[in-house]
Write a protein that holds these residues in place. Structure first.
Motif, PDB file in Angstrom:
ATOM      1  N   ALA A 161       0.831  -1.203   0.000  1.00 27.72           N
ATOM      2  CA  ALA A 161       0.000   0.000   0.000  1.00 27.72           C
ATOM      3  C   ALA A 161       0.865   1.252   0.000  1.00 27.72           C
ATOM      4  CB  ALA A 161      -0.929  -0.013   1.210  1.00 27.72           C
ATOM      5  N   CYS A 162       1.898   1.264   0.825  1.00 21.39           N
ATOM      6  CA  CYS A 162       2.783   2.435   0.892  1.00 21.39           C
ATOM      7  C   CYS A 162       3.585   2.587  -0.398  1.00 21.39           C
ATOM      8  CB  CYS A 162       3.711   2.307   2.090  1.00 21.39           C
ATOM      9  SG  CYS A 162       2.875   2.447   3.693  1.00 21.39           S
ATOM     10  N   ALA A 203       1.463   4.102  -3.072  1.00 26.29           N
ATOM     11  CA  ALA A 203       1.302   5.529  -2.809  1.00 26.29           C
ATOM     12  C   ALA A 203       2.551   6.303  -3.223  1.00 26.29           C
ATOM     13  CB  ALA A 203       0.997   5.755  -1.327  1.00 26.29           C
ATOM     14  N   VAL A 263       0.190   5.761   4.532  1.00 26.37           N
ATOM     15  CA  VAL A 263      -0.087   6.115   3.130  1.00 26.37           C
ATOM     16  C   VAL A 263      -0.241   7.618   2.978  1.00 26.37           C
ATOM     17  CG1 VAL A 263      -1.791   5.929   1.271  1.00 26.37           C
ATOM     18  CG2 VAL A 263      -1.090   3.883   2.537  1.00 26.37           C
ATOM     19  N   CYS A 267      -6.150   7.880   1.170  1.00 24.60           N
ATOM     20  CA  CYS A 267      -6.307   6.479   1.547  1.00 24.60           C
ATOM     21  C   CYS A 267      -7.699   6.255   2.114  1.00 24.60           C
ATOM     22  CB  CYS A 267      -5.247   6.073   2.571  1.00 24.60           C
ATOM     23  SG  CYS A 267      -5.243   4.288   2.955  1.00 24.60           S
TER      24      CYS A 267
END
Length: 259
Positions: free
Chosen positions: A34-35, A38, A61, A68
């Motif tokens: 997820a990071c 981003a 994030v 997010c």
């Protein structure tokens, strides 16, 4: 001159203004994915069963400058997967990337493994990935990408007795090929997978030196993978940089499956 030649090759890896869904994002690899998405420019919808863990990932994030959305989701429920896809569309108006990362494991000798334990692993790892892919593909447009997180244990034997986990991950590789065949040409949705090897996570601290050595015995690089090495593979398959790749499983296992 090819008009695309004026675009930097690095631009092909950027996910600017894209929207990504990551399942199993409450911790571990999913939180890292997820990071990373981003950082590449995508807004991210994160899903897992536990809300408290998702909130912490959401802060990571947004610290990277992207929006997010937290959607607690049990991927074993097709209706919850549908709600996850709808939430992404309602919030961002589009859905471009799905990273099917939700997964569980179980190790037991095959003659003693209970039916409910075997089914529970397949329910998350294989069926859950299918329900999430179904739901997201219904709202994705051409140029979208699905990245299934399988395992090298879908390609090679395991040191531990892991029939449920290994068969679920091998099944996910087959599912990747089939969905690619169904959706790539007709819907413009590429479907690929990455098969990670042994990754440097908290589990290593709980493992004996002998077991770790056994896992790494056939690894050509002789070490575990890092989160960032897997992040790079996910961003690659999610981005236009892999625009002519579909139905493939990318082994990120240090050469283990090459033996």
């Amino acid at each position: 001159m090819n008009p695309q030649a004026t675009e930097s090759v690095l631009d092909l890896f950027r996910l600017t203004d894209s929207v990504a869904v990551v399942t199993g994002a409450g911790s571990g690899l999913g939180a890292g994915f997820a990071c990373a998405l981003a950082e590449a420019g995508a807004d991210v919808v994160i899903a897992a069963r536990r809300r408290d863990r998702l909130d912490a990932v959401a802060r990571s994030v947004t610290e990277r400058g992207r929006d997010c959305l937290v959607v607690p989701t049990d991927v074993t429920d097709p209706q919850q997967c549908d709600a996850l896809a709808r939430a992404a569309i309602d919030r961002f108006g589009r859905l471009d990337i799905l990273v099917n990362n939700a997964g569980v494991t179980h190790a037991a000798p095959a003659t003693r493994e209970r039916p409910e334990d075997y089914r529970a692993v397949l329910d998350v790892n294989l069926f859950g990935a299918y329900w999430a892919a179904q739901a997201c593909a219904r709202v994705m447009g051409p140029g979208s990408s699905i990245v299934n997180i399988t395992s090298m244990l879908g390609l090679v034997k395991s040191v531990l007795p892991q029939a449920a986990y290994s068969s679920s991950k091998a099944g996910l590789i087959g599912l990747t090929r089939d969905l690619s065949n169904q959706w790539s040409g007709r819907k413009g949705i590429r479907v690929n997978a990455i098969a990670p090897g042994f990754v440097d996570t908290d589990m290593i601290g709980e493992m004996s030196a002998e077991t770790l050595a056994a896992f790494l015995h056939d690894c050509s690089l002789g070490r575990t993978a890092t989160q960032r090495e897997l992040d790079a593979a996910v961003v690659f398959l999610a981005s236009r940089a892999s625009g002519y790749i579909t139905g493939s499983t990318l082994a990120v296992d240090g050469g283990t499956s090459g033996h």
